[in-house]
Design an enzyme around this catalytic site. Structure first.
Site, PDB file in Angstrom:
ATOM      1  N   ASP A 229      28.065  23.916  35.421  1.00 38.08           N
ATOM      2  CA  ASP A 229      27.620  22.637  35.982  1.00 38.08           C
ATOM      3  C   ASP A 229      28.750  21.626  35.821  1.00 38.08           C
ATOM      4  O   ASP A 229      29.359  21.515  34.750  1.00 38.08           O
ATOM      5  CB  ASP A 229      26.369  22.146  35.253  1.00 38.08           C
ATOM      6  CG  ASP A 229      25.797  20.897  35.873  1.00 38.08           C
ATOM      7  OD1 ASP A 229      24.924  21.016  36.746  1.00 38.08           O
ATOM      8  OD2 ASP A 229      26.242  19.793  35.494  1.00 38.08           O
ATOM      9  N   ILE A 230      29.049  20.889  36.914  1.00 38.40           N
ATOM     10  CA  ILE A 230      30.104  19.876  36.858  1.00 38.40           C
ATOM     11  C   ILE A 230      29.614  18.682  36.045  1.00 38.40           C
ATOM     12  O   ILE A 230      28.543  18.130  36.311  1.00 38.40           O
ATOM     13  CB  ILE A 230      30.496  19.417  38.273  1.00 38.40           C
ATOM     14  CG1 ILE A 230      31.013  20.605  39.091  1.00 38.40           C
ATOM     15  CG2 ILE A 230      31.553  18.318  38.218  1.00 38.40           C
ATOM     16  CD1 ILE A 230      31.341  20.269  40.527  1.00 38.40           C
ATOM     17  N   GLU A 272      25.428  20.569  41.968  1.00 41.36           N
ATOM     18  CA  GLU A 272      26.758  20.756  41.357  1.00 41.36           C
ATOM     19  C   GLU A 272      26.794  21.969  40.432  1.00 41.36           C
ATOM     20  O   GLU A 272      27.701  22.105  39.607  1.00 41.36           O
ATOM     21  CB  GLU A 272      27.162  19.492  40.579  1.00 41.36           C
ATOM     22  CG  GLU A 272      26.299  19.174  39.358  1.00 41.36           C
ATOM     23  CD  GLU A 272      25.101  18.294  39.691  1.00 41.36           C
ATOM     24  OE1 GLU A 272      24.639  17.570  38.787  1.00 41.36           O
ATOM     25  OE2 GLU A 272      24.627  18.334  40.836  1.00 41.36           O
TER      26      GLU A 272
END
Length: 351
Positions: A229-230, A272
């Site tokens: 996950d960003i 994301e």
């Protein structure tokens, strides 16, 4: 004289479709003009100069159609091509007789019309073409050849027309076959790929992962999942805009893809989040890979219109267990990812 693979286009084409049709129409016009040059030389050789010079007008019409195609004036270009083909068929048949075979070339309109129009329109065209050919046959046989050729020249002309028909019909078939293959590839990509990043989409990943679970259960081999996950992605969107956010997603996806093996399955899980399935890898090896990915993303500047930024990834890693459903493994990886977020982000956690 030759027919076109491009029927009169319908309105409201997208710009990319208009460009593709215009390019195809331009190629058809050039090819048809080349065929008329062959007719010009043929009729000069058989000492029928009047029939030869008719083809000069045909070449001029195709040159005009080519020009219109370059300007993407599709209706005008298609109209000129159709007009030349039908008028030339009538003139050629009336001058040299039905046995010259000029009418064969009109049959090439049938596939293009059927493949690009409704059933009703296609049926109307086929019926009209049949009536046209029957009328032309009776008319030409009743009047006889207005500019008769010798028996040898007539046979040569017939086989020239048959040869051109076979060549053009084969080219038309290859053209549509290529379009069908391209359409199939496009549909497959839409069904399996994420439109923004070009990675596999969630649906395709789930399908592949289920198959891998079956394989692991059958062979006893290992496999691992990496959930990624960003970090601070909402802040990136709010600060720099969604266009920059999309650019970040594309850049991170590219970095992950470069580091993945050919046998791995990398997908955009949603938003994301990304997910990676790694066959024949145990948890210890997967942690090493995740750390390598983390460093690669952290050290790769993302350049955009206003400058550049650095972003980071948080990871959750788990090893697939024999006999468990995919959802269980994804749940463990997601919990590990959540722990990475809670513990400060930009780190790798395992469960």
């Amino acid at each position: 004289m030759t027919s076109s693979a491009i029927p009169t286009p319908r309105p409201l084409y997208s710009p990319s479709a208009q460009a593709a049709i215009a390019a195809a129409m331009a190629r058809v016009a050039l090819l048809a003009a080349g065929v008329d040059c062959i007719y010009f030389l043929f009729f000069l050789v058989v000492d029928s100069p009047w029939l030869a010079w008719i083809n000069v007008l045909s070449v001029a019409l195709y040159a005009a159609a080519y020009r219109l195609a370059q300007q993407q004036k599709l209706r005008g270009g298609a109209l000129l091509i159709w007009l030349e083909a039908f008028v030339h068929a009538v003139v050629g048949t009336l001058m040299t007789g039905w046995d010259s075979g000029f009418h064969y070339l009109l049959l090439m309109f049938i596939p293009s019309v059927i493949l690009t129009n409704s059933r009703r329109q296609s049926l109307a065209f086929v019926v009209a073409l049949l009536v046209f050919l029957v009328t032309l046959d009776f008319l030409s046989r009743g009047l006889g050849p207005l500019a008769p050729l010798s028996a040898t020249a007539l046979i040569a002309l017939k086989w020239l027309n048959i040869t051109i028909f076979i060549f053009m019909f084969s080219s038309l078939s290859i053209y549509y076959r290529r379009k069908i293959v391209q359409a199939e590839r496009s549909l497959h990509a839409q069904a399996t790929q994420d439109a923004l990043t070009g990675l596999h989409n969630r649906r395709h990943f789930q399908l592949v992962a289920e198959q891998e679970l079956v394989r692991c259960q059958r062979t006893g081999s290992k496999a691992c999942l990496l959930m990624m996950d960003i970090d601070f992605f909402k802040t990136i969107n709010d600060t720099y805009g969604h266009e920059t956010g999309d650019h970040v997603l594309i850049s991170v996806a590219r970095t992950l893809k470069q580091g993945a093996r050919a046998m791995d399955t990398l997908a955009r899980w949603g938003g994301e989040e990304f997910i990676l399935l790694m066959p024949d890898v145990d948890a210890e090896e997967a942690l090493v890979v995740a750390e390598r990915f983390r460093q690669a993303v952290e050290q790769t500047p993302i350049v955009f219109s206003s400058g550049e930024i650095l972003c980071t990834l948080s990871f959750g890693v788990t090893q697939l267990e024999r006999g468990e459903p995919l959802g269980a493994a994804v749940g463990r990886a997601d919990r590990a990812l959540y722990r990475s977020k809670v513990d400060g982000k930009n780190r790798v956690s395992h469960e």
